[in-house]
Design an enzyme around this catalytic site. Structure first.
Site, PDB file in Angstrom:
ATOM      1  N   ASP A   1      -5.136   3.126   8.367  1.00 46.03           N
ATOM      2  CA  ASP A   1      -6.561   2.798   8.553  1.00 46.03           C
ATOM      3  C   ASP A   1      -6.796   1.337   8.919  1.00 46.03           C
ATOM      4  OD1 ASP A   1      -7.282   5.353   7.877  1.00 46.03           O
ATOM      5  OD2 ASP A   1      -8.424   4.819   6.072  1.00 46.03           O
TER       6      ASP A   1
ATOM      7  N   VAL B   1      -1.790  -7.331  -4.222  1.00 48.05           N
ATOM      8  CA  VAL B   1      -1.517  -8.473  -3.345  1.00 48.05           C
ATOM      9  C   VAL B   1      -2.797  -9.270  -3.176  1.00 48.05           C
ATOM     10  CG1 VAL B   1      -0.824  -9.166  -1.030  1.00 48.05           C
ATOM     11  CG2 VAL B   1       0.365  -7.288  -2.176  1.00 48.05           C
TER      12      VAL B   1
ATOM     13  N   ALA C   1      -5.662  10.602   7.964  1.00 47.21           N
ATOM     14  CA  ALA C   1      -4.299  10.609   7.433  1.00 47.21           C
ATOM     15  C   ALA C   1      -3.222  10.839   8.506  1.00 47.21           C
ATOM     16  CB  ALA C   1      -4.200  11.655   6.327  1.00 47.21           C
TER      17      ALA C   1
ATOM     18  N   GLY D   1       0.795  -1.222   0.000  1.00 47.03           N
ATOM     19  CA  GLY D   1       0.000   0.000   0.000  1.00 47.03           C
ATOM     20  C   GLY D   1       0.826   1.268   0.000  1.00 47.03           C
TER      21      GLY D   1
ATOM     22  N   GLY E   1      -0.357   4.372   0.250  1.00 41.36           N
ATOM     23  CA  GLY E   1      -1.226   5.462   0.700  1.00 41.36           C
ATOM     24  C   GLY E   1      -0.437   6.373   1.638  1.00 41.36           C
ATOM     25  N   PHE E   2      -1.145   7.089   2.506  1.00 43.50           N
ATOM     26  CA  PHE E   2      -0.472   8.012   3.430  1.00 43.50           C
ATOM     27  C   PHE E   2       0.560   7.283   4.279  1.00 43.50           C
ATOM     28  CE2 PHE E   2      -4.146  10.608   2.426  1.00 43.50           C
ATOM     29  CZ  PHE E   2      -3.573  11.865   2.342  1.00 43.50           C
TER      30      PHE E   2
ATOM     31  N   GLU F   1     -18.664  17.625   2.937  1.00 43.90           N
ATOM     32  CA  GLU F   1     -17.948  18.300   1.853  1.00 43.90           C
ATOM     33  C   GLU F   1     -18.594  18.003   0.497  1.00 43.90           C
ATOM     34  OE1 GLU F   1     -13.675  18.770   4.108  1.00 43.90           O
ATOM     35  OE2 GLU F   1     -13.812  17.197   2.615  1.00 43.90           O
TER      36      GLU F   1
HETATM   37  C1  LIG Z   1     -13.270  10.874   0.475  1.00 44.11           C
HETATM   38  C2  LIG Z   1     -12.310  10.841   1.638  1.00 44.11           C
HETATM   39  C3  LIG Z   1     -11.989  12.017   2.295  1.00 44.11           C
HETATM   40  C4  LIG Z   1     -11.094  12.000   3.361  1.00 44.11           C
HETATM   41  N1  LIG Z   1     -10.783  13.174   3.989  1.00 44.11           N
HETATM   42  C5  LIG Z   1      -9.865  13.177   4.971  1.00 44.11           C
HETATM   43  C6  LIG Z   1      -9.447  14.403   5.569  1.00 44.11           C
HETATM   44  O1  LIG Z   1      -9.942  15.477   5.217  1.00 44.11           O
HETATM   45  N2  LIG Z   1      -8.494  14.347   6.530  1.00 44.11           N
HETATM   46  C7  LIG Z   1      -7.930  13.168   6.924  1.00 44.11           C
HETATM   47  O2  LIG Z   1      -7.034  13.187   7.779  1.00 44.11           O
HETATM   48  N3  LIG Z   1      -8.310  12.000   6.399  1.00 44.11           N
HETATM   49  C8  LIG Z   1      -9.253  11.974   5.424  1.00 44.11           C
HETATM   50  N4  LIG Z   1      -9.630  10.789   4.857  1.00 44.11           N
HETATM   51  C9  LIG Z   1      -9.069   9.544   5.397  1.00 44.11           C
HETATM   52  C10 LIG Z   1      -7.664   9.317   4.885  1.00 44.11           C
HETATM   53  O3  LIG Z   1      -7.640   9.434   3.478  1.00 44.11           O
HETATM   54  C11 LIG Z   1      -7.211   7.937   5.333  1.00 44.11           C
HETATM   55  O4  LIG Z   1      -7.223   7.904   6.736  1.00 44.11           O
HETATM   56  C12 LIG Z   1      -5.822   7.643   4.822  1.00 44.11           C
HETATM   57  O5  LIG Z   1      -5.827   7.575   3.408  1.00 44.11           O
HETATM   58  C13 LIG Z   1      -5.317   6.321   5.400  1.00 44.11           C
HETATM   59  O6  LIG Z   1      -4.049   6.075   4.889  1.00 44.11           O
HETATM   60  P1  LIG Z   1      -3.580   4.581   4.629  1.00 44.11           P
HETATM   61  O7  LIG Z   1      -2.179   4.680   4.153  1.00 44.11           O
HETATM   62  O8  LIG Z   1      -3.879   3.747   5.803  1.00 44.11           O
HETATM   63  O9  LIG Z   1      -4.511   4.052   3.450  1.00 44.11           O
HETATM   64  P2  LIG Z   1      -4.730   4.629   1.981  1.00 44.11           P
HETATM   65  O10 LIG Z   1      -4.285   6.019   1.873  1.00 44.11           O
HETATM   66  O11 LIG Z   1      -6.136   4.293   1.653  1.00 44.11           O
HETATM   67  O12 LIG Z   1      -3.766   3.745   1.092  1.00 44.11           O
HETATM   68  C14 LIG Z   1      -3.959   2.372   0.900  1.00 44.11           C
HETATM   69  C15 LIG Z   1      -3.168   1.959  -0.334  1.00 44.11           C
HETATM   70  O13 LIG Z   1      -3.153   0.546  -0.393  1.00 44.11           O
HETATM   71  C16 LIG Z   1      -3.338   0.135  -1.738  1.00 44.11           C
HETATM   72  N5  LIG Z   1      -3.895  -1.218  -1.676  1.00 44.11           N
HETATM   73  C17 LIG Z   1      -5.014  -1.641  -1.042  1.00 44.11           C
HETATM   74  N6  LIG Z   1      -5.167  -2.950  -1.180  1.00 44.11           N
HETATM   75  C18 LIG Z   1      -4.132  -3.402  -1.915  1.00 44.11           C
HETATM   76  C19 LIG Z   1      -3.728  -4.683  -2.376  1.00 44.11           C
HETATM   77  N7  LIG Z   1      -4.431  -5.796  -2.107  1.00 44.11           N
HETATM   78  N8  LIG Z   1      -2.604  -4.769  -3.123  1.00 44.11           N
HETATM   79  C20 LIG Z   1      -1.868  -3.653  -3.409  1.00 44.11           C
HETATM   80  N9  LIG Z   1      -2.208  -2.429  -2.986  1.00 44.11           N
HETATM   81  C21 LIG Z   1      -3.315  -2.303  -2.243  1.00 44.11           C
HETATM   82  C22 LIG Z   1      -4.279   1.178  -2.315  1.00 44.11           C
HETATM   83  O14 LIG Z   1      -4.175   1.223  -3.733  1.00 44.11           O
HETATM   84  C23 LIG Z   1      -3.784   2.442  -1.637  1.00 44.11           C
HETATM   85  O15 LIG Z   1      -2.799   3.101  -2.405  1.00 44.11           O
HETATM   86  C24 LIG Z   1     -10.518  10.779   3.784  1.00 44.11           C
HETATM   87  C25 LIG Z   1     -10.857   9.588   3.121  1.00 44.11           C
HETATM   88  C26 LIG Z   1     -11.741   9.624   2.058  1.00 44.11           C
HETATM   89  C27 LIG Z   1     -12.077   8.345   1.343  1.00 44.11           C
END
Ligand SMILES: Cc1cc2nc3c(=O)[nH]c(=O)nc-3n(C[C@H](O)[C@H](O)[C@H](O)COP(=O)(O)OP(=O)(O)OC[C@H]3O[C@@H](n4cnc5c(N)ncnc54)[C@H](O)[C@@H]3O)c2cc1C
Length: 426
Positions: free
Chosen positions: A306, A85, A324, A17, A19-20, A176
């Site tokens: 998350d 994955v 995030a 992943g 993500g953030f 929003e």
């Molecule tokens: C519409 C929306 C608005 C939001 N607004 C806010 C905000 O204003 N402020 C705030 O703090 N938070 C906000 N959030 C929440 C924030 O985006 C999440 O808390 C944050 O993205 C979590 O980070 P993460 O790295 O855990 O997961 P993510 O950022 O979701 O990253 C997960 C990554 O894993 C990858 N992935 C998943 N499964 C697989 C797999 N099987 N194989 C390979 N790759 C995979 C995905 O492609 C992705 O790139 C918002 C969320 C959404 C949906």
């Protein structure tokens, strides 16, 4: 050529992943004695907080996406593979993906979350969601297609259904999104669809709790509701959705609303990976982790962001909020702890440092609270804009977003009102 990664003799960490959490972790592990492979099914990072602006035509998708290869290009101990994955074999220490298998010494799951329809298959089939760039582009197309459809419709009840937009869930995403739709009613419909009566468009926001933005203070909830009311959003509190069949949404007070478009932002759940014991899954389909983000029952497998449900932090008995800053802070500590683990040093426990929260409502209003300071309205919106610009990854994206926001502000227009890939209803 990145020979360092290829020839490196060091423990191998796989991160699932980008993500953030994932991108912060790779940045923190730069030049550390660990060989890192980042896997993501997409070749880009998504800035999810601004997805609703892509959905409402305010920003293009490239403004909120950033190539993962660019992030790792100068990190010689780190490689990226675009791979989804599928399963993890915890005994063999191997992940299976759509492009092959990868062995690991340590595994960090940072797969984030997915929309939670709470098992309601009908809602899942017919509602729009907002978790990815694809979702946002689908929603943008759908909204614009509904406007186009309304123009060629003569039956008034059909026009009502087409121009009713229902957002479910009064958290930041719902607030929003509803605000952005109301801005489209106010500014886009009268400018682009002059033959349509804009007053026929209705935006509903449905929330099962007694107030919007339940994670913020009462004052922010009241402020957000006031701004939405001023924009004409019809807010329904203490009301839950029972069903939606693609035409009619039924609420638990017996009320029904005819609508083609329901946007479901009423919950998320962890995106788990097959192969990890289901005993390790806790509330919200998140992995139960200890204070070092180690998944229950595993020594070398961790979860951050998350997907991680950390028990034991007194302030957050049900786990940390899925936002995030939690993901970023857990990644920062996990990077430290991993190097400690490799060199047999004691590990540090995670404590979330909450710097505050905010949500924007419409074109130039927001609610903002940080360290006891609460702000609402225009100044809060300036703060919201500034912080989001700073948090975006990449100077180019910041510049594009800034220019777009200024354009929207001056022209009252949503810049990208185009249907590039028509949305086909199920
Ligand atoms: C519409 C929306 C608005 C939001 N607004 C806010 C905000 O204003 N402020 C705030 O703090 N938070 C906000 N959030 C929440 C924030 O985006 C999440 O808390 C944050 O993205 C979590 O980070 P993460 O790295 O855990 O997961 P993510 O950022 O979701 O990253 C997960 C990554 O894993 C990858 N992935 C998943 N499964 C697989 C797999 N099987 N194989 C390979 N790759 C995979 C995905 O492609 C992705 O790139 C918002 C969320 C959404 C949906």
């Amino acid at each position: 050529m990145n020979t360092d990664y290829k020839n490196m003799q060091a423990p191998h960490l796989i991160i699932i992943g980008g993500g953030f959490a994932g991108i912060e972790l790779v940045k923190q592990l730069k030049n550390k004695p660990v060989k890192v492979t980042l896997l993501d099914k997409n070749n880009y990072h998504t800035f999810q907080p601004l997805l609703y602006q892509v959905a409402s035509g305010g920003l293009g998708p490239d403004a909120i996406a950033y190539p993962l290869r660019k992030i790792i290009s100068k990190l010689s101990n780190i490689a990226f593979r675009m791979a989804e994955v599928l399963t993890v074999d915890t005994n063999k220490k191997c992940v299976s993906t759509n492009i092959g298998e990868f062995n690991f010494d340590y595994l960090c799951i940072a797969t984030g979350s997915q929309t939670n329809f709470f098992g309601n298959a009908e809602l899942e089939k017919y509602s729009m969601q907002l978790k990815s760039i694809t979702d946002a582009l689908d929603l943008r197309s759908d909204i614009l297609q509904e406007f186009e459809k309304a123009l060629s419709e003569s039956d008034t009840s059909n026009i009502t259904r087409i121009l009713n937009f229902v957002v479910v869930g009064g958290g930041p995403t719902g607030v929003e999104t509803a605000g952005a739709l109301a801005e489209m009613k106010k500014n886009v419909l009268p400018a682009d669809y002059t033959e349509l009566d804009a007053s026929k468009m209705n935006v509903y926001l449905i929330e099962s709790a007694s107030r919007l933005l339940a994670s913020m203070s009462e004052a922010s909830s009241t402020g957000a509701a006031k701004f939405l009311n001023e924009l004409g959003v019809q807010i329904k509190l203490n009301i839950a959705v029972v069903s939606y069949n693609g035409n009619t949404i039924t609420l638990n007070n017996g009320e029904t609303i005819e609508t083609d478009t329901v946007i479901w932002s009423a919950g998320v759940k962890g995106k788990s990976i097959d192969g990890i014991s289901i005993d390790a899954l806790g509330k919200g389909n998140r992995y139960k982790v200890n204070a070092h983000n180690q998944i229950e029952g595993y020594k070398n497998i961790f979860a951050i962001g998350d997907i991680a449900l950390m028990n034991g932090d007194e302030k957050y008995p049900n786990g940390h909020p899925m936002v995030a800053p939690v993901a970023v802070q857990q990644a920062q500590l996990f990077a430290k702890n991993l190097t400690h683990l490799i060199s047999n040093k004691p590990l540090q426990s995670f404590h979330y440092f909450d710097k505050g929260s905010m949500a924007t409502v419409g074109r130039h209003k927001a609610v903002f609270e940080s360290f006891g300071i609460k702000m609402q309205g225009y100044i809060a919106w300036l703060g919201w804009m500034f912080l989001h610009l700073m948090l975006l990854v990449g100077y180019r994206n910041r510049l594009i977003v800034f220019i777009n926001w200024m354009w929207n502000y001056i022209s009252y227009q949503r810049a990208i009102r185009i249907i590039t890939r028509p949305f086909v209803r199920k």
